[in-house]
Design a protein around this motif. Sequence first.
Motif, PDB file in Angstrom:
ATOM      1  N   ILE A 132      42.500  35.804  30.454  1.00 48.10           N
ATOM      2  CA  ILE A 132      41.974  36.205  31.766  1.00 48.10           C
ATOM      3  C   ILE A 132      42.002  35.021  32.719  1.00 48.10           C
ATOM      4  O   ILE A 132      42.421  35.131  33.880  1.00 48.10           O
ATOM      5  CB  ILE A 132      40.546  36.760  31.638  1.00 48.10           C
ATOM      6  N   LEU A 133      41.557  33.879  32.225  1.00 55.02           N
ATOM      7  CA  LEU A 133      41.555  32.663  33.040  1.00 55.02           C
ATOM      8  C   LEU A 133      42.981  32.302  33.442  1.00 55.02           C
ATOM      9  O   LEU A 133      43.236  31.886  34.584  1.00 55.02           O
ATOM     10  CB  LEU A 133      40.916  31.518  32.243  1.00 55.02           C
ATOM     11  N   GLU A 134      43.903  32.497  32.533  1.00 52.22           N
ATOM     12  CA  GLU A 134      45.314  32.198  32.809  1.00 52.22           C
ATOM     13  C   GLU A 134      45.846  33.081  33.934  1.00 52.22           C
ATOM     14  O   GLU A 134      46.602  32.619  34.797  1.00 52.22           O
ATOM     15  CB  GLU A 134      46.129  32.402  31.533  1.00 52.22           C
ATOM     16  N   ASP A 135      45.456  34.358  33.941  1.00 58.42           N
ATOM     17  CA  ASP A 135      45.899  35.270  35.001  1.00 58.42           C
ATOM     18  C   ASP A 135      45.496  34.765  36.383  1.00 58.42           C
ATOM     19  O   ASP A 135      46.243  34.917  37.354  1.00 58.42           O
ATOM     20  CB  ASP A 135      45.297  36.659  34.781  1.00 58.42           C
ATOM     21  N   ASP A 202      34.860  32.966  41.322  1.00 61.75           N
ATOM     22  CA  ASP A 202      34.234  33.970  42.184  1.00 61.75           C
ATOM     23  C   ASP A 202      33.818  33.405  43.534  1.00 61.75           C
ATOM     24  O   ASP A 202      33.948  34.073  44.565  1.00 61.75           O
ATOM     25  CB  ASP A 202      33.009  34.539  41.466  1.00 61.75           C
ATOM     26  N   LYS A 203      33.364  32.165  43.563  1.00 63.59           N
ATOM     27  CA  LYS A 203      32.778  31.606  44.781  1.00 63.59           C
ATOM     28  C   LYS A 203      33.691  30.655  45.540  1.00 63.59           C
ATOM     29  O   LYS A 203      33.472  30.424  46.723  1.00 63.59           O
ATOM     30  CB  LYS A 203      31.473  30.864  44.440  1.00 63.59           C
ATOM     31  N   ILE A 226      37.136  39.544  36.647  1.00 58.47           N
ATOM     32  CA  ILE A 226      35.724  39.727  36.335  1.00 58.47           C
ATOM     33  C   ILE A 226      35.498  41.056  35.615  1.00 58.47           C
ATOM     34  O   ILE A 226      34.726  41.132  34.649  1.00 58.47           O
ATOM     35  CB  ILE A 226      34.882  39.647  37.622  1.00 58.47           C
ATOM     36  N   ALA A 227      36.183  42.088  36.067  1.00 55.26           N
ATOM     37  CA  ALA A 227      36.054  43.401  35.424  1.00 55.26           C
ATOM     38  C   ALA A 227      36.528  43.334  33.977  1.00 55.26           C
ATOM     39  O   ALA A 227      35.896  43.912  33.072  1.00 55.26           O
ATOM     40  CB  ALA A 227      36.846  44.443  36.203  1.00 55.26           C
ATOM     41  N   GLU A 228      37.632  42.634  33.724  1.00 54.40           N
ATOM     42  CA  GLU A 228      38.121  42.539  32.347  1.00 54.40           C
ATOM     43  C   GLU A 228      37.184  41.696  31.489  1.00 54.40           C
ATOM     44  O   GLU A 228      36.945  42.016  30.318  1.00 54.40           O
ATOM     45  CB  GLU A 228      39.530  41.944  32.307  1.00 54.40           C
ATOM     46  N   LEU A 229      36.632  40.617  32.053  1.00 55.15           N
ATOM     47  CA  LEU A 229      35.679  39.805  31.299  1.00 55.15           C
ATOM     48  C   LEU A 229      34.500  40.654  30.831  1.00 55.15           C
ATOM     49  O   LEU A 229      34.102  40.599  29.655  1.00 55.15           O
ATOM     50  CB  LEU A 229      35.188  38.635  32.149  1.00 55.15           C
ATOM     51  N   ASN A 230      33.939  41.432  31.732  1.00 57.19           N
ATOM     52  CA  ASN A 230      32.798  42.280  31.370  1.00 57.19           C
ATOM     53  C   ASN A 230      33.202  43.351  30.358  1.00 57.19           C
ATOM     54  O   ASN A 230      32.403  43.712  29.473  1.00 57.19           O
ATOM     55  CB  ASN A 230      32.201  42.916  32.625  1.00 57.19           C
TER      56      ASN A 230
END
Length: 259
Positions: A132-135, A202-203, A226-230
């Motif tokens: 996810i971070l890579e994306d 996010d910020k 964020i959606a995938e992390l959750n």
Amino acid sequence: MHIERMVIFSPSYDEKIYGDFNIDLRELNKNMDVMAKANLRTANYLDGCQVAPFDELNILAHKSLHDDLQSVKQGENVSTVLKREDVIKKIDYKGEGMYELLSKRIKNADGEPEVFTYNSFPQAFRNQVFYILEDVLEPYSTYNENLWDIFEEKFCREKGLKGMGYGKLQNGYGKSSIEKYFKDCDDIDFLDAIDYFFYLIDKKIRTIKPEYQYDYDADGAINAAIAELNYRFKQNNLGYEFANSQIITIDSTFCIKQL
């Protein structure tokens, strides 16, 4: 000299006035964009920065042409032009003071550090978080700028580390260092890392587009991350969620408790 002129007003509104101003409206947006870029080039020259139109950074000038001319006159002609990546790093990542890591925010009823009671993070979940971070970070990581390095440096400063993976910090090794850290660190350190990294995502980088990618949807990419992390938290039965720019815990009754 005496000059006479005659002005005639027509009370009729039925007559339409036509004019050929030789303006192609299809070229209007292009011309406005050209002017905006020209203004930015001038601002970059006067301010001593190098940023692109798509960065959307609210940069306040700290220099003036008068001061630069004075420095040349006094024999202090030293170049202070900041590269684009240095401007982004300086303005967007060092402007709001220190960050309180997740492990420091957790307190029990007595004000003591809370003990993590949820399951440990399996290696599969750690790999998923890295993907996810890579994306998010990969589009920003080019030869000229590397958000992996910036993220590693910022986290190490907050955590008090020399580096995340291979001893001390090294330019160009941020991605592999973060990947190794995700693989080897304990659960608390791992939570600190994803809490801080997703806070930055996010910020801090929503208004910054990757270099030369004018149509890149940063908001969409970040919201999807964020959606995938959750989703991965739930998929792995982990009692955490990212909300309001930080990791929060979810108790057994699925009520959210802010850390």
